[in-house]
Write an enzyme that holds these catalytic residues in place. Structure first.
Site, short mmCIF file in Angstrom:
data_model
loop_
_atom_site.label_atom_id
_atom_site.label_comp_id
_atom_site.label_asym_id
_atom_site.label_seq_id
_atom_site.Cartn_x
_atom_site.Cartn_y
_atom_site.Cartn_z
N THR A 50 6.25 0.49 1.99
CA THR A 50 7.28 1.38 2.65
C THR A 50 6.38 2.53 3.70
OG1 THR A 50 8.88 1.19 0.91
CG2 THR A 50 9.25 3.20 2.18
N LYS B 191 15.40 0.06 5.36
CA LYS B 191 15.04 0.65 3.88
C LYS B 191 15.24 2.20 3.84
CE LYS B 191 12.57 1.40 0.08
NZ LYS B 191 10.90 1.33 -0.29
N LEU C 181 0.77 -1.29 -0.03
CA LEU C 181 0.06 -0.01 0.12
C LEU C 181 0.76 1.23 0.07
CD1 LEU C 181 -2.61 -1.36 2.63
CD2 LEU C 181 -2.94 -1.31 0.12
N PRO C 182 0.24 2.28 -0.17
CA PRO C 182 1.13 3.79 -0.53
C PRO C 182 1.68 4.25 0.69
CG PRO C 182 -1.06 3.84 -1.56
CD PRO C 182 -1.22 2.69 -0.77
N LYS D 260 8.89 11.23 -0.60
CA LYS D 260 8.08 10.56 0.54
C LYS D 260 9.00 9.89 1.64
CE LYS D 260 5.61 6.33 1.29
NZ LYS D 260 5.52 4.95 0.99
#
Lengths: 295, 295, 295, 295
Positions: free
Chosen positions: D96, D171, D65-66, D246
């Site tokens: 992420t 990450k 998902l975003p 982001k």
């Protein structure tokens, strides 16, 4: 006289509540820490046994809490006040929190037919004690006008920044700019001193020239240049590094959500974080001078 | 009345020289560009045929040149003035140059028994024309006192920053701080506007609060907030981006030589360089606002 | 075999000269410090009594000096070598200096009919001793081809960066990028560790992913992650913070002259300056990790 | 063969799901957008009518998902999956998101007796299609070992970063470092070119020297230096500026919560925000080169 439920009696909240008492408001107060409650009881306030108890039958609710999650949980959580408020008290949250959070909570209040303003302050503990705080208020004009007389019992400047959340935005923008010119002032003074100048002479020149800013005018960060500022008292007291770091975090959050570029502001955050990591989180924020002098 | 040899009649030098003429000083003027020479001739100045010619039999030498190499070459080069000066004129260099260069040249002058001050200015072309420049002077007290009456014919504030080179250091520190708070102001205003605030309301709040600085007070970078500033005239005129970039380069040089950390100041240099690369080098420096609004 | 005049026998110059001797070159050596001269004499080099003496009747001149003014003064000063060189020796300057200075001096050499290259090195003292330096050379192709065999006696990689000065530019760009990814690596490792990760596990992940860079591959700045790197020897030796700061100053100078924006590079300079001010100028440059861990 | 409920079939999720189908897994898929559902149906996947429907009787749940709020709402909201899951499926969230959010949701899962890992990916759409993604996984060793074979159907490198949330932290650290060396590379190349160097020659030198990093090795940002990279295709495709922005926002959030100083990382965020404001949010992130060249 109006009856006020006041929740959150820390370093800022306690002196603010005292000023309301002094101005003849009837107070219902609550905090998890019993000490300030005793102090206020001695002054005539009613001590509530819970946040919910504190807001029964009041005309106004004021809250002064450390951060967004505290505010969200106080009002909107499963046991949040919004579920149990009776009547139509005006809600004034004086905490410094994320604008998005302020908007969410005031929206939740509006959904219950309640008016809620964000009214973060500047001026520090000294301003809270003296009743000379600055309030930067977000909400509509009617709400602002209703809140203004109450805020004037605790502060000397009451700004209307715009709609809900705007008080938080303006406070955050101001404090980001404050951090930037404080650090800029510290590095300019250090650059001058390392190149042989007297910090007082350089300060006098810059404050009379285009380098002028609030840090130079009333809060010079270089030890010995100005009397009665934290820099001349081992950076004791004032506005703590860790609190400035918190406000710069709110600025980053506000920048991120609209993709605003804030290179100076975010550099300021990193420099204050670094300064805190070096053990200075509990000093006044003008102690950033030490980062440059290498002490 | 004293006789002055004036060398360097650009945008700043010409109006400065005019004010000296107005104040009844006798001028010997020289510039490589013939135009300002004709203008000054019409006002009664004597036009010299070379820099060397301009300084014969004068009481004071004033120079106003673009950068360190120009000053070094004028005074210390193989055909430099220091080799051919007769008498003991007081030398006042008003150029903004590297402090090290100012110190080297004044030392070379001292070696010939001559007194030389660094006296960089702020206030721009408008200040030069109005005779309201600020002079920031480096040199000893006697030298400063000798120069002061002459500088007062061109400016309204005359600061004594310290010994030789100190005028340049103070100017550089001031302008670095100016760049920092200008950019800080631009990014705070942009952050507020992107979060829904009115730039004028936000400016009013910050200028009355701890964010206050010279940019907010007299030079607001947001279009439409303030009248009669470059921001409301398409950033025309004023203090050019490329000149601010030059001054920030001098700040970096001064920082490098003493290993001073200037994170905000050097970030400002990079942002002004970027702004210039995007085609805005000849706009007023408050146009840095455009870097944030993305125009 | 060719005869070489070698001037400048510091930490780098001495082992470089030794490798030339080992490769059967005849050396005339000079330095103001007598110690390295004695060492080279014992290996068979001829010790000159001055720089001018060192370059009489040689085929090649090599210089290895600390900074731009040293190089400018050695070659172009009033008593500079260019005035007294006999014959047509090839000149190779291995110092790391400002590109503008390299161009000026090679131009002055060309005006005398001499060929001069800039050939700064990377690889540090260890590389100089092992004869595995990298040379980054500026000059035309013929000059480069003439110099190459000699440089191969001291290094293992010989790059031709472009025309005169290009060796310096490429060296500066490389070292600026090195500083940026070293600091970036240090702050990423610190961010991970503060959020609960093991620095070795995080390093392994990033070096196998898009975060990979030379610092992670061979020079990990986090203590204990990699053996035999400065980080695991209290940041002793290696490439000193103050030398990195000097190279970043050259990068700023090169950026300023063309109005190039270098936000990361100039921030790196300020962080290394800060680290040096905190007393760590003589540690390896990977010690910038300490700035983040707050030690 | 194991049955997998897969939720979130955007640019990344769709090719990931296809690779699972190719590897003989039975898929129940759901997305609000019907297009990818049709595509997967044609390949033999079962199309669910809701997220809740998709996870009935599966062995594994995968979500892609975003952002944090999407994940939190999918699993923990009032209608969240955690309330309706039957059996004991292993949950793998490949989104992420903020580490704190990952920890909160996996904790909520654990409270229901469920195992949940965070497994964000790198490698982009190309890696997702080729089945060569890198997975960076947070969770305990047993959970990691259970998930590994499934992840290997979609990726070629599967890292175990540490406990819950550690996948997200690693990450974020990696991508922050990537942003830093990409920008550092872009500004070093620009500095070299502005000083007369050829970008290809300079790239060759730096990639063989201590400036080496992933951007130089496989993703050179300067147009024309490398074939088949976004820089040579008008910065089309790849990893978008807005997505890098982001991720840098997540890095700031992670830094803020532990008061970590990230000067390079936060400067990178501001530069990517600025680049996006200038209209380049949908270009590949190596297009940051344009910020320096002023195009």
């Amino acid at each position: 006289m109006k009856k006020i439920g006041f929740i959150g009696l820390g370093h800022m909240g306690l002196p603010m509540a005292k000023n309301l008492v002094k101005n003849q408001y009837q107070l219902n107060v609550f905090d998890l820490n019993p000490e300030p409650l005793q102090e206020l009881k001695a002054l005539g306030a009613h001590v509530a046994i819970s946040a919910t108890d504190a807001i029964q039958n009041v005309d106004v609710i004021i809250s002064m809490l450390p951060s967004s999650p505290h505010v969200e949980s106080l009002y909107s959580g499963p046991d949040g006040l919004l579920a149990s408020i009776t009547g139509k008290p005006l809600i004034i949250d004086c905490s410094t929190i994320a604008p998005d959070c302020a908007r969410r909570v005031s929206k939740a209040a509006a959904d219950k037919g309640l008016h809620m303003l964000d009214a973060p302050v500047s001026g520090g503990v000294a301003g809270a004690e003296a009743g000379t705080l600055t309030f930067i208020v977000g909400g509509n004009s009617d709400e602002f006008n209703s809140a203004k007389p109450i805020l004037e019992a605790m502060g000397s400047k009451i700004f209307h920044a715009g709609d809900h959340g705007a008080g938080q935005v303006a406070k955050i923008c101001n404090n980001m700019l404050l951090a930037v010119h404080m650090i800029g002032t510290a590095e300019a003074l250090n650059l001058g001193v390392e190149n042989g100048l007297d910090p007082k002479v350089l300060s006098d020149i810059m404050v009379s020239s285009s380098g002028r800013n609030w840090s130079l005018e009333v809060y010079n960060p270089y030890p010995g240049v100005m009397e009665n500022v934290p820099a001349s008292k081992s950076y004791d007291g004032g506005f703590l590094v860790d609190l400035m770091h918190k406000d710069l975090g709110l600025a980053m959050e506000a920048a991120q959500s609209v993709k605003a570029s804030t290179p100076m502001g975010t550099l300021a955050r990193s420099l204050y974080a670094m300064h805190s990591q070096h053990g200075h989180g509990q000093l006044d924020f003008s102690s950033i001078q030490k980062l440059f002098s290498g002490e």
